[in-house]
Design a protein around this motif. Structure first.
Motif, PDB file in Angstrom:
ATOM      1  N   UNK A   5       0.847  -1.186   0.000  1.00 51.49           N
ATOM      2  CA  UNK A   5       0.000   0.000   0.000  1.00 51.49           C
ATOM      3  C   UNK A   5       0.885   1.239   0.000  1.00 51.49           C
ATOM      4  N   UNK A   6       0.746   2.043  -1.053  1.00 44.94           N
ATOM      5  CA  UNK A   6       1.497   3.289  -1.143  1.00 44.94           C
ATOM      6  C   UNK A   6       0.694   4.441  -0.560  1.00 44.94           C
ATOM      7  N   UNK A   7       1.420   5.440  -0.087  1.00 47.37           N
ATOM      8  CA  UNK A   7       0.785   6.654   0.409  1.00 47.37           C
ATOM      9  C   UNK A   7       1.784   7.797   0.318  1.00 47.37           C
ATOM     10  N   UNK A   8       1.290   9.005   0.516  1.00 44.73           N
ATOM     11  CA  UNK A   8       2.174  10.157   0.573  1.00 44.73           C
ATOM     12  C   UNK A   8       2.160  11.042  -0.650  1.00 44.73           C
ATOM     13  N   UNK A   9       1.461  10.625  -1.697  1.00 46.83           N
ATOM     14  CA  UNK A   9       1.394  11.463  -2.876  1.00 46.83           C
ATOM     15  C   UNK A   9       0.507  12.668  -2.650  1.00 46.83           C
ATOM     16  N   UNK A  33      13.518  -7.392  -1.769  1.00 47.78           N
ATOM     17  CA  UNK A  33      13.743  -6.206  -2.599  1.00 47.78           C
ATOM     18  C   UNK A  33      12.443  -5.444  -2.741  1.00 47.78           C
ATOM     19  N   UNK A  34      12.518  -4.144  -2.561  1.00 46.15           N
ATOM     20  CA  UNK A  34      11.370  -3.272  -2.824  1.00 46.15           C
ATOM     21  C   UNK A  34      11.841  -2.156  -3.746  1.00 46.15           C
ATOM     22  N   UNK A  35      10.970  -1.768  -4.640  1.00 44.02           N
ATOM     23  CA  UNK A  35      11.365  -0.769  -5.634  1.00 44.02           C
ATOM     24  C   UNK A  35      10.235   0.207  -5.897  1.00 44.02           C
ATOM     25  N   UNK A  36      10.621   1.361  -6.356  1.00 50.94           N
ATOM     26  CA  UNK A  36       9.675   2.382  -6.778  1.00 50.94           C
ATOM     27  C   UNK A  36       9.740   2.554  -8.282  1.00 50.94           C
ATOM     28  N   UNK A  37       8.562   2.643  -8.856  1.00 46.03           N
ATOM     29  CA  UNK A  37       8.397   2.912 -10.280  1.00 46.03           C
ATOM     30  C   UNK A  37       7.485   4.124 -10.426  1.00 46.03           C
ATOM     31  N   UNK A  38       7.484   4.689 -11.594  1.00 44.15           N
ATOM     32  CA  UNK A  38       6.522   5.747 -11.875  1.00 44.15           C
ATOM     33  C   UNK A  38       6.074   5.653 -13.316  1.00 44.15           C
ATOM     34  N   UNK A  39       4.862   6.142 -13.539  1.00 48.81           N
ATOM     35  CA  UNK A  39       4.320   6.168 -14.891  1.00 48.81           C
ATOM     36  C   UNK A  39       3.612   7.497 -15.104  1.00 48.81           C
ATOM     37  N   UNK A  40       4.163   8.276 -15.996  1.00 49.63           N
ATOM     38  CA  UNK A  40       3.578   9.562 -16.342  1.00 49.63           C
ATOM     39  C   UNK A  40       2.526   9.369 -17.423  1.00 49.63           C
ATOM     40  N   UNK A  41       1.594  10.281 -17.540  1.00 43.60           N
ATOM     41  CA  UNK A  41       0.552  10.151 -18.564  1.00 43.60           C
ATOM     42  C   UNK A  41       1.147   9.989 -19.948  1.00 43.60           C
ATOM     43  N   UNK A  42       0.706   8.967 -20.656  1.00 45.81           N
ATOM     44  CA  UNK A  42       1.167   8.737 -22.014  1.00 45.81           C
ATOM     45  C   UNK A  42       2.554   8.149 -22.134  1.00 45.81           C
ATOM     46  N   UNK A  90       7.986  15.428 -12.909  1.00 44.19           N
ATOM     47  CA  UNK A  90       7.866  14.334 -11.949  1.00 44.19           C
ATOM     48  C   UNK A  90       6.419  13.892 -11.768  1.00 44.19           C
ATOM     49  N   UNK A  91       5.503  14.620 -12.373  1.00 44.19           N
ATOM     50  CA  UNK A  91       4.101  14.251 -12.280  1.00 44.19           C
ATOM     51  C   UNK A  91       3.883  12.863 -12.848  1.00 44.19           C
ATOM     52  N   UNK A  92       3.351  11.975 -12.025  1.00 47.50           N
ATOM     53  CA  UNK A  92       3.178  10.578 -12.414  1.00 47.50           C
ATOM     54  C   UNK A  92       2.451   9.837 -11.308  1.00 47.50           C
ATOM     55  N   UNK A 118      -1.182  -0.267  -5.507  1.00 52.12           N
ATOM     56  CA  UNK A 118      -2.141   0.409  -6.388  1.00 52.12           C
ATOM     57  C   UNK A 118      -1.640   1.772  -6.860  1.00 52.12           C
ATOM     58  N   UNK A 119      -0.610   2.269  -6.244  1.00 50.63           N
ATOM     59  CA  UNK A 119      -0.028   3.528  -6.682  1.00 50.63           C
ATOM     60  C   UNK A 119      -0.499   4.728  -5.884  1.00 50.63           C
ATOM     61  N   UNK A 120       0.317   5.765  -5.914  1.00 57.79           N
ATOM     62  CA  UNK A 120      -0.036   7.044  -5.302  1.00 57.79           C
ATOM     63  C   UNK A 120       0.321   8.149  -6.295  1.00 57.79           C
ATOM     64  N   UNK A 121      -0.607   9.058  -6.511  1.00 61.11           N
ATOM     65  CA  UNK A 121      -0.438  10.083  -7.534  1.00 61.11           C
ATOM     66  C   UNK A 121       0.368  11.258  -7.004  1.00 61.11           C
ATOM     67  N   UNK A 122       1.336  11.668  -7.793  1.00 60.28           N
ATOM     68  CA  UNK A 122       2.103  12.881  -7.510  1.00 60.28           C
ATOM     69  C   UNK A 122       1.873  13.851  -8.661  1.00 60.28           C
ATOM     70  N   UNK A 123       1.385  15.021  -8.341  1.00 61.82           N
ATOM     71  CA  UNK A 123       1.151  16.055  -9.344  1.00 61.82           C
ATOM     72  C   UNK A 123       1.916  17.301  -8.943  1.00 61.82           C
ATOM     73  N   UNK A 124       2.770  17.768  -9.842  1.00 64.84           N
ATOM     74  CA  UNK A 124       3.617  18.921  -9.561  1.00 64.84           C
ATOM     75  C   UNK A 124       3.253  20.042 -10.519  1.00 64.84           C
ATOM     76  N   UNK A 125       2.873  21.162  -9.969  1.00 59.04           N
ATOM     77  CA  UNK A 125       2.520  22.311 -10.800  1.00 59.04           C
ATOM     78  C   UNK A 125       3.631  23.348 -10.735  1.00 59.04           C
ATOM     79  N   UNK A 126       3.750  24.079 -11.829  1.00 63.74           N
ATOM     80  CA  UNK A 126       4.836  25.074 -11.924  1.00 63.74           C
ATOM     81  C   UNK A 126       4.406  26.414 -11.373  1.00 63.74           C
TER      82      UNK A 126
END
Length: 126
Positions: A5-9, A33-42, A90-92, A118-126
């Motif tokens: 279970x991810x959290x913190x996004x 082993x535990x790892x972090x992945x990310x997937x950005x839109x598209x 980094x938004x993903x 299930x993932x946690x969403x990170x959205x970074x605005x400029x």
């Protein structure tokens, strides 16, 4: 089975920092082993960093060496990903994966990364 279970996004401003958490439960003795992945839109999913749950050894993809830090709390069966100086790119959706062999759980294959959150969403605005 291992449940992650991810959290913190969240939604943050460029330059901010975030610390993501991935809590593992179940048959955690099968996880080394535990790892972090990310997937950005598209875009395709990409590995960011991995950590050995035993001795805490870590491995990063080259692009993550400067602003990302992976750590773990062995007693809590939890892995963390600290991200500094966040950028809009980094938004993903950030995912945690776990597997039996370090650093091979960073491959994201069924054999080496059989457990996913299930993932946690990170959205970074400029």
């Amino acid at each position: 089975q291992v449940h992650l279970v991810e959290s913190g996004g969240g939604s943050v401003q460029a330059g901010d920092a975030l610390k993501l958490s991935c809590a593992a439960s179940g048959v955690t003795s099968s996880v080394n082993c535990m790892a972090w992945f990310r997937q950005a839109p598209g875009k395709e999913r990409e590995a960011v960093a991995g950590i050995a749950t035993g001795d805490g050894a870590s491995h990063y993809v080259d692009s993550a060496l400067d602003r990302f830090a992976i750590s773990r709390d062995k007693a809590r069966n939890t892995a963390y990903l600290q991200i500094h100086s966040l950028k809009p790119e980094d938004t993903a959706m950030y995912y945690c994966a776990a597997g039996p062999r370090f650093p091979l759980c960073m491959l994201g294959t069924t054999a080496e990364s059989p457990f996913w959150g299930q993932g946690t969403q990170v959205t970074v605005s400029s």
